[in-house]
Design a protein around this motif. Structure first.
Motif, PDB file in Angstrom:
ATOM      1  N   LEU A  17       0.819  -1.209   0.000  1.00  0.00           N
ATOM      2  CA  LEU A  17       0.000   0.000   0.000  1.00  0.00           C
ATOM      3  C   LEU A  17       0.854   1.260   0.000  1.00  0.00           C
ATOM      4  CD1 LEU A  17      -2.533  -1.142   2.752  1.00  0.00           C
ATOM      5  CD2 LEU A  17      -2.602  -1.568   0.318  1.00  0.00           C
ATOM      6  N   GLU A  19       2.691   4.627  -1.164  1.00  0.00           N
ATOM      7  CA  GLU A  19       2.347   5.755  -2.022  1.00  0.00           C
ATOM      8  C   GLU A  19       3.195   5.701  -3.276  1.00  0.00           C
ATOM      9  OE1 GLU A  19       1.677  10.551  -1.652  1.00  0.00           O
ATOM     10  OE2 GLU A  19       3.157   9.578  -0.402  1.00  0.00           O
ATOM     11  N   SER A  23      -0.159  -0.056  -7.977  1.00  0.00           N
ATOM     12  CA  SER A  23      -1.378  -0.762  -7.619  1.00  0.00           C
ATOM     13  C   SER A  23      -2.223  -0.005  -6.616  1.00  0.00           C
ATOM     14  CB  SER A  23      -1.025  -2.147  -7.048  1.00  0.00           C
ATOM     15  OG  SER A  23      -0.299  -1.990  -5.854  1.00  0.00           O
ATOM     16  N   THR A  24      -1.863   1.195  -6.255  1.00  0.00           N
ATOM     17  CA  THR A  24      -2.608   1.904  -5.230  1.00  0.00           C
ATOM     18  C   THR A  24      -2.979   3.295  -5.694  1.00  0.00           C
ATOM     19  OG1 THR A  24      -0.586   2.773  -4.247  1.00  0.00           O
ATOM     20  CG2 THR A  24      -1.365   0.672  -3.402  1.00  0.00           C
ATOM     21  N   SER A  25      -3.873   3.912  -4.938  1.00  0.00           N
ATOM     22  CA  SER A  25      -4.273   5.283  -5.214  1.00  0.00           C
ATOM     23  C   SER A  25      -3.782   6.176  -4.088  1.00  0.00           C
ATOM     24  CB  SER A  25      -5.810   5.366  -5.315  1.00  0.00           C
ATOM     25  OG  SER A  25      -6.385   5.082  -4.048  1.00  0.00           O
ATOM     26  N   CYS A  28      -4.324   5.417  -0.371  1.00  0.00           N
ATOM     27  CA  CYS A  28      -3.491   4.433   0.309  1.00  0.00           C
ATOM     28  C   CYS A  28      -2.072   4.949   0.448  1.00  0.00           C
ATOM     29  CB  CYS A  28      -3.517   3.101  -0.454  1.00  0.00           C
ATOM     30  SG  CYS A  28      -5.142   2.374  -0.546  1.00  0.00           S
ATOM     31  N   GLN A  32      -2.603   7.683   4.996  1.00  0.00           N
ATOM     32  CA  GLN A  32      -2.941   6.480   5.738  1.00  0.00           C
ATOM     33  C   GLN A  32      -1.794   6.066   6.654  1.00  0.00           C
ATOM     34  OE1 GLN A  32      -4.269   3.492   2.918  1.00  0.00           O
ATOM     35  NE2 GLN A  32      -6.368   3.852   3.583  1.00  0.00           N
ATOM     36  N   ASP A 104      -9.706  -0.656   1.229  1.00  0.00           N
ATOM     37  CA  ASP A 104      -9.560   0.547   0.400  1.00  0.00           C
ATOM     38  C   ASP A 104      -8.634   0.310  -0.781  1.00  0.00           C
ATOM     39  OD1 ASP A 104     -11.255   1.895   2.078  1.00  0.00           O
ATOM     40  OD2 ASP A 104      -9.671   2.935   3.186  1.00  0.00           O
ATOM     41  N   SER A 105      -7.585  -0.483  -0.539  1.00  0.00           N
ATOM     42  CA  SER A 105      -6.661  -0.763  -1.630  1.00  0.00           C
ATOM     43  C   SER A 105      -7.324  -1.607  -2.705  1.00  0.00           C
ATOM     44  CB  SER A 105      -5.415  -1.483  -1.090  1.00  0.00           C
ATOM     45  OG  SER A 105      -4.463  -1.653  -2.106  1.00  0.00           O
ATOM     46  N   SER A 108      -9.227   0.640  -4.888  1.00  0.00           N
ATOM     47  CA  SER A 108      -8.387   1.409  -5.808  1.00  0.00           C
ATOM     48  C   SER A 108      -7.858   0.535  -6.944  1.00  0.00           C
ATOM     49  CB  SER A 108      -7.221   2.046  -5.047  1.00  0.00           C
ATOM     50  OG  SER A 108      -6.304   1.069  -4.610  1.00  0.00           O
ATOM     51  N   LEU A 152      -2.686  -8.733  -0.270  1.00  0.00           N
ATOM     52  CA  LEU A 152      -3.584  -8.155  -1.267  1.00  0.00           C
ATOM     53  C   LEU A 152      -3.961  -9.156  -2.351  1.00  0.00           C
ATOM     54  CD1 LEU A 152      -2.553  -4.451  -2.054  1.00  0.00           C
ATOM     55  CD2 LEU A 152      -4.729  -5.327  -1.223  1.00  0.00           C
ATOM     56  N   SER A 247      -3.237  -6.409  -8.751  1.00  0.00           N
ATOM     57  CA  SER A 247      -2.607  -6.704  -7.463  1.00  0.00           C
ATOM     58  C   SER A 247      -1.101  -6.926  -7.640  1.00  0.00           C
ATOM     59  CB  SER A 247      -3.234  -7.954  -6.837  1.00  0.00           C
ATOM     60  OG  SER A 247      -4.588  -7.738  -6.526  1.00  0.00           O
TER      61      SER A 247
END
Length: 611
Positions: A17, A19, A23-25, A28, A32, A104-105, A108, A152, A247
Motif C-alpha cells: 500500500l 504511495e 497498484s494503489t491510489s 493508500c 494512511q 480501500d486498496s 483502488s 492483497l 494486485s
C-alpha cells in the motif's frame, strides 16, 4: 516500543500500500501511514502504562506479607484492568485499520473511476451488499498469510473465486435477490394484497385481450430482468478481475470483453485438465524456476505483460498468437518479438519427449541437470489462468482470413491436422506456481527408471524430433493393445513419486496410459452384491464384444480429454474408477495427500485396472 512501532508500520507498508505504487491510489498513501502511526502511538502509550501499572501491582503484592482477599480485590479493581482494556482497544484499532487499508486498496485496484457510470453504480451497490463478506475474507487472509506482501493478492484471488463460483459468497445474484425481496415490484404479485390484484385476477379469467397483453408485459419484464442480471454480473466480474490483475504479483488472466463470444474459449474449470506440464531449461525463452514461470515480455519487466491478449485489437492478437505457436524450433538465439504467452501441455508424454529433444538438440547446448518439468495443479489457480490453444485459434480463425493470411494458413493446419494436437495450453505474463506445483528434473526421471519403462525415449532415432516423434510413438510404437507387467506397475509408481509423493498413483496412471493397454473390468467393491456385480460385468463384456473397445469409451469426454490419445486413455481410466467406487484411491491435487497412498494399496489398485 519504538522498534515495535516501526515494525508495525513496516508490515503495513509491506502490504503493497505504498504511495506511488502502481497498484494503489492516493487514498493508500502517506495520509494512511500517518493515521496508522497515530494509532500505533496510542497503542504504545497504552502498553507502556499497562506495563508500569502491572509492575506497581506486583511490587505492592510482594510488600504484603499475607495479602487478604480484600487487599487483592482492591488491587485488582484499580486502574490495571482499565489499562489492559485500553491496550486491547488499541490493538483492535490497529487490526481494524489494517483491514480497512486492505479494503480501500482493493477498491483502488478496481479503478472504479474509469468505469462507465452505470457499471460504477452497480459495482458500488455490490460492494455495499457484500461488504460484510469481503471483510470476513480479509480477516481470514490476514490471519493465515504470514507474508504481508502476499495479503492483497490472496484477498483479491479469494474474492474473484467467490464472485465467479455459481455458489460463491460474492455472487452478484445474491444482491439482486435481496433487492427484489425488499421491493414490491408491481400490483400483480400475489403478496400485493390490494383491490388491484383481485381485479387483475378477474380480468385474466374473462378478458382474452387483457390476458394476452399481460403475458406480453410479463415476458418483457422477465427479459429485462434477465438482461439486467447479466449486465450486473458482467460488471461485477470485470471489477473483480481488474482487482486481481492489478494486485502486486498478480496474474494476467484471459478474460474476454463483454462484446465477444467467449463460450467457446473453454475457460471454465470443467474444461481445464487437473494437471498441466511445462518443460524448461536455462535456455528457454522468458524466465522459469521453482517459483515462477514468466513470458519473454514479463521477464523483461515490461508493464505490457499485464495486458490481456483478448483485449487487444484482433490483428495484433492474431499476430502474437501465431508467432508464439509457430515458434517450435528453439535455439540459443534470442527471441525477437514481444511474446507474452507461455506454453503448457496436458500430456506428460509430450513434456518428456520435449525434455529429451532439448537435451540432444545441438542448437541448444543444455546440460542434463538444467532440464526440468514443472507440473501444476490447475485447480489451485483462478479461472482464466490457462486457455487451450485450439480454443484461441478457433476464436480468431475467421478474422485471420481478413487480417493475416500467414496466420490463417497456420491456424488451418493446426485445426485440420489433429495428429499434431498435443494438448497445448497457454498462460500469460508471470505465473507464480510455488506451493501449487512440483518440479522434476530429467536426471531424476532417468534414475527412477524412465528408460526402463519406456525404452523408446532412449532411442537415438528420436533425439532430434519433437512433434513428429510424439506422433510416431502414439501411432506406431504404442498403439497396439498390450498387457501390463508387474515391473511396469512398480516403475510407474516410482516415476509417479518423482512428480508428487502425495499423488504418485494418479501420475502412475497418466504414465501407463502412454501405451494402449488392456484394461480389466473395474467393479465397485462398496456394497454391490455379487449377483449384481456379475450382471454388471456380463453386460459390459457383451458391449465390448460388439464394440471392440475399452470398457469406458461410451462416456463422452470433456474437450480437454479428447486429445492427445494418452490423455483420453487417462480420462477413461479415471471415469472407470469413479464408476467402480475407487476414485478416492487416486486422491486430490499435487499438493494434497491422497486418501490411500501406500505402496501396497497403490500397486493393488493398478493391478485392478490393467490386465
Amino acid at each position: 516500543m519504538e522498534s515495535d512501532n516501526e515494525d508495525l508500520v513496516g508490515s503495513f507498508r509491506n502490504l503493497g500500500l505504498r504511495e506511488g505504487d502502481r497498484s494503489t491510489s492516493q487514498a493508500c498513501g502517506s495520509c494512511q501511514v500517518t493515521e496508522l502511526q497515530d494509532i500505533i502511538r496510542q497503542f504504545t502509550r497504552s502498553s507502556n502504562l499497562a506495563v508500569l501499572e502491572a509492575e506497581r501491582f506486583r511490587s505492592r503484592l510482594e510488600n504484603t506479607n499475607a495479602p487478604s482477599t480484600a487487599i487483592v480485590q482492591k488491587l485488582r479493581n484499580e486502574d490495571l484492568a482499565d489499562l489492559i482494556r485500553n491496550v486491547r482497544n488499541a490493538m483492535k484499532l490497529v487490526s481494524n485499520f489494517n483491514e480497512k487499508a486492505v479494503f480501500d486498496s482493493l477498491l483502488s485496484l478496481g479503478e472504479r473511476d474509469k468505469l462507465p457510470a452505470t457499471d460504477r453504480s452497480n459495482v458500488e451497490e455490490l460492494l455495499s451488499c457484500h461488504s460484510g463478506e469481503i471483510s470476513n475474507i480479509i480477516q481470514k487472509v490476514l490471519a493465515s498469510v504470514s507474508n504481508p506482501s502476499h495479503v492483497l493478492l490472496a484477498v483479491a484471488e479469494e474474492c474473484y473465486r467467490q464472485a465467479t463460483d455459481i455458489h460463491g459468497r460474492l455472487d452478484s445474484g445474491i444482491c439482486q435477490d435481496q433487492r427484489a425481496e425488499r421491493c414490491l415490484e408491481w400490483p400483480y404479485d400475489p403478496d400485493y394484497e390490494a383491490e388491484a390484484y383481485y381485479e387483475h385476477e378477474d380480468l385474466l379469467d374473462i378478458d382474452e385481450n387483457y390476458r394476452n397483453a399481460h403475458q406480453q408485459r410479463l415476458e418483457r419484464k422477465l427479459e429485462v430482468e434477465s438482461r439486467d442480471r447479466q449486465t450486473y454480473k458482467r460488471c461485477w466480474i470485470d471489477f473483480c478481475i481488474q482487482v486481481v490483475n492489478n494486485s502486486p504479483g498478480g496474474p494476467t488472466l484471459f478474460h474476454p470483453p463483454a462484446s465477444s463470444d467467449s463460450e467457446h474459449l473453454c475457460l471454465y474449470a470443467a474444461e481445464i485438465p487437473s494437471y498441466l506440464f511445462r518443460t524448461f531449461d536455462n535456455r528457454s525463452p522468458g524466465s522459469s524456476n521453482a517459483e515462477v514461470v514468466s513470458s519473454v515480455l514479463s521477464a523483461s519487466g515490461s508493464e505490457e505483460s499485464r495486458i490481456d491478449l483478448l483485449t487487444l485489437e484482433e490483428e495484433r492478437a492474431i499476430s502474437l498468437l501465431h508467432k508464439h505457436l509457430a515458434n517450435n524450433k528453439p535455439s540459443d538465439s534470442p527471441v525477437t518479438y514481444d511474446d507474452n504467452l507461455v506454453s503448457w501441455t496436458n500430456s506428460p508424454l509430450f513434456a518428456i519427449q520435449y525434455a529429451v529433444y532439448r537435451l540432444h538438440n545441438e542448437d541448444i547446448t543444455n546440460s542434463k541437470s538444467d532440464i526440468n518439468i514443472c507440473a501444476v495443479d490447475t485447480t489451485d489457480f483462478l479461472r482464466g489462468q490457462f486457455v487451450r490453444d485450439i480454443c484461441l485459434i478457433e476464436s480468431y480463425y475467421e478474422a485471420a482470413v481478413r487480417l493475416d493470411i500467414y496466420a490463417f494458413d497456420f491456424f488451418r493446419f493446426r485445426l485440420q491436422r489433429k495428429e499434431f494436437d498435443n494438448g497445448e495450453y497457454l498462460s500469460q505474463g508471470a505465473l507464480y506456481h510455488a506451493g501449487r506445483s512440483c518440479l522434476v528434473s530429467l536426471p531424476q526421471l532417468e534414475e527412477a527408471g524412465l528408460y526402463d519403462l519406456f525404452p523408446e525415449f532412449s532411442d537415438p532415432r528420436g533425439y532430434r524430433e519433437w512433434y513428429k516423434r510424439c506422433k510416431e510413438l502414439r501411432e506406431s510404437y504404442w498403439s497396439v493393445r498390450q498387457n501390463t507387467s508387474k515391473e511396469e506397475i512398480h516403475l510407474s509408481l516410482k516415476l509417479g513419486s518423482c512428480f508428487s509423493r502425495s499423488n504418485r498413483l494418479n501420475m502412475a496412471i497418466m504414465l501407463l496410459a502412454f501405451k494402449n493397454r488392456n484394461l480389466k473390468i473395474v467393479r465397485s467393491c462398496y456394497g454391490i452384491r455379487p449377483i449384481v456385480e456379475f450382471l454388471f460385468s456380463a453386460i459390459l463384456l457383451a458391449y465390448l464384444a460388439v464394440c471392440h473397445t475399452a470398457p469406458n469409451n461410451f462416456f463422452v469426454p470433456p474437450r480437454w480429454a479428447t486429445r492427445p490419445v494418452e490423455v483420453r486413455r487417462y480420462w477413461e481410466i479415471t471415469m472407470a474408477l469413479k464408476m467402480s467406487g475407487k476414485a478416492n484411491a487416486i486422491g486430490g491435487g499435487l499438493t494434497s495427500v491422497s486418501i490411500k497412498d501406500d505402496p501396497l494399496t497403490n500397486y493393488q489398485t493398478l493391478r485392478d485396472i490393467f490386465a
